[in-house]
Design an enzyme around this catalytic site. Structure first.
Site, PDB file in Angstrom:
ATOM      1  N   GLU A  67     -23.347 -55.223  -2.422  1.00  0.00           N
ATOM      2  CA  GLU A  67     -23.134 -54.377  -1.244  1.00  0.00           C
ATOM      3  C   GLU A  67     -24.472 -53.738  -0.895  1.00  0.00           C
ATOM      4  OE1 GLU A  67     -19.851 -51.082  -0.016  1.00  0.00           O
ATOM      5  OE2 GLU A  67     -21.110 -50.570  -1.723  1.00  0.00           O
TER       6      GLU A  67
ATOM      7  N   GLU B 181     -13.446 -45.537  -5.990  1.00  0.00           N
ATOM      8  CA  GLU B 181     -14.893 -45.699  -6.118  1.00  0.00           C
ATOM      9  C   GLU B 181     -15.588 -44.344  -6.135  1.00  0.00           C
ATOM     10  OE1 GLU B 181     -16.716 -47.757  -2.826  1.00  0.00           O
ATOM     11  OE2 GLU B 181     -18.549 -48.099  -3.975  1.00  0.00           O
TER      12      GLU B 181
ATOM     13  N   ARG C 279     -30.577 -49.195  -2.058  1.00  0.00           N
ATOM     14  CA  ARG C 279     -29.468 -49.941  -1.470  1.00  0.00           C
ATOM     15  C   ARG C 279     -29.904 -51.257  -0.852  1.00  0.00           C
ATOM     16  NH1 ARG C 279     -23.936 -46.937   0.582  1.00  0.00           N
ATOM     17  NH2 ARG C 279     -22.750 -48.121  -0.924  1.00  0.00           N
TER      18      ARG C 279
HETATM   19  C1  LER Z   1     -18.468 -48.417  -0.196  1.00  0.00           C
HETATM   20  O1  LER Z   1     -18.250 -49.373  -1.174  1.00  0.00           O
HETATM   21  C2  LER Z   1     -19.515 -47.467  -0.606  1.00  0.00           C
HETATM   22  O2  LER Z   1     -20.209 -47.719  -1.550  1.00  0.00           O
HETATM   23  C3  LER Z   1     -19.720 -46.202   0.115  1.00  0.00           C
HETATM   24  O3  LER Z   1     -21.051 -45.866   0.220  1.00  0.00           O
HETATM   25  C4  LER Z   1     -19.068 -46.100   1.425  1.00  0.00           C
HETATM   26  O4  LER Z   1     -17.727 -46.318   1.354  1.00  0.00           O
HETATM   27 MN    MN Z   2     -19.719 -49.342  -2.921  1.00  0.00          MN
END
Ligand code: LER
Ligand code: MN
Length: 282
Positions: free
Chosen positions: A255, A161, A226
């Site tokens: 998320e 990621e 976020r």
């Molecule tokens: C996790 O998916 C992420 O987006 C990060 O900010 C922290 O691991």
């Molecule tokens: Mn993430």
């Protein structure tokens, strides 16, 4: 918000235990989270897990059966946020512990039927002792070893990621992630695109999604602040159209921060308009 494509696999990220990592909801209430997400119309749950050995895989399998909710992926970043384990730590013993912890995540993946394992913050960040080039070498080696092991034991693939600069300086963009994966051997590896991080790091987020669509295996949905999709200034609908329109068929996991206000249930409720927009009924 209008989103044209049907979203075949939609999940929500929760933490299996209380954690210092703020961007996941439902910390420590996995049974309730399964029940609520299922009721809300999700297809899956993404589990953020610090210590896989504390997790009863049989219990999770029972929850999957009971609520018809798949485990979309296993997140690993809490081992870094809460314990400081990282694959690029200056201390070789801590690097070893981080690798061993990820082996436990891989073993849990196998026990859950081969769900993907996310390599996010556990990669750590560069330091005077371990500059960026050396970090990338360490990461490439660890990814290659872990991916081979995961494949051999029947565990899921590893998804790297890209993460924004305020959390790590190693691999901030989709382009760098694909190059790292190629260097690590490419097999049993994929890229996770997170809209929140992309909004900070990509010069052209929609262009990056289009360019790397064939390498993107997993999608994290959040808005610019976020909060849940629709509560910031990212055009989440267009981002989804861009990726799904190019044949993406992986999981999309919401998320987002558990606010406003600061409760787990509210975190689910504010996702409601988004779920309505993508045709999900509770
Ligand atoms: C996790 O998916 C992420 O987006 C990060 O900010 C922290 O691991
Ligand atoms: Mn993430």
């Amino acid at each position: 918000m209008t989103i044209a494509p049907n979203i075949p696999r939609l999940a929500f990220v929760v933490s299996a235990r209380p954690t210092g990592f703020a961007s996941v909801a439902a910390a420590g209430h996995v049974d309730e989270a399964f029940a609520m997400l299922s009721r809300f119309g999700y297809d899956g749950i993404e589990l953020a897990i610090r210590r896989p050995r504390e997790i009863d895989a049989e219990h999770i399998r029972m929850l999957v059966r009971t609520h018809s909710l798949d485990v979309a992926a296993i997140g690993t970043g809490q081992a870094y946020v809460d314990e400081g384990l990282s694959l690029t730590h200056p201390d070789a013993e801590i690097r070893r512990q981080a690798f061993e912890r990820l082996v436990e995540h891989v073993d849990l993946s196998r026990a859950l039927g081969g769900v993907p394992v996310i390599i996010g913050l556990i990669r750590g960040r560069s330091s005077v002792e371990v500059p960026l080039g050396r970090c990338l070498d360490l990461l490439r080696g660890a990814l290659g070893d872990l991916a081979s092991r995961a494949k051999a034991v029947g565990a899921g693939p590893l998804f790297v990621e890209p993460i924004n600069r305020y959390e790590t300086d190693i691999v901030p963009t989709l382009d760098e992630a694909t190059r790292l994966l190629d260097a690590a051997g490419g097999t049993h590896l994929g890229v996770l695109a997170d809209l929140f991080h992309m909004n900070i790091e990509e010069a052209d987020p929609l262009g990056a999604l289009a360019t790397h669509a064939s390498r993107i295996a997993h999608f994290h949905l959040a808005d610019s602040n976020r909060w849940a999709p629709g509560f910031g200034h990212i055009d989440v609908a267009r981002s989804m159209e861009t990726l799904y329109g190019r044949g993406f068929s992986g999981w999309a996991s919401v998320e987002c921060l558990p606010r406003p206000p600061d409760t787990m249930e509210a975190a689910y409720r504010i996702v409601r308009p988004f779920l309505d927009a993508v045709g999900r009924k509770p």
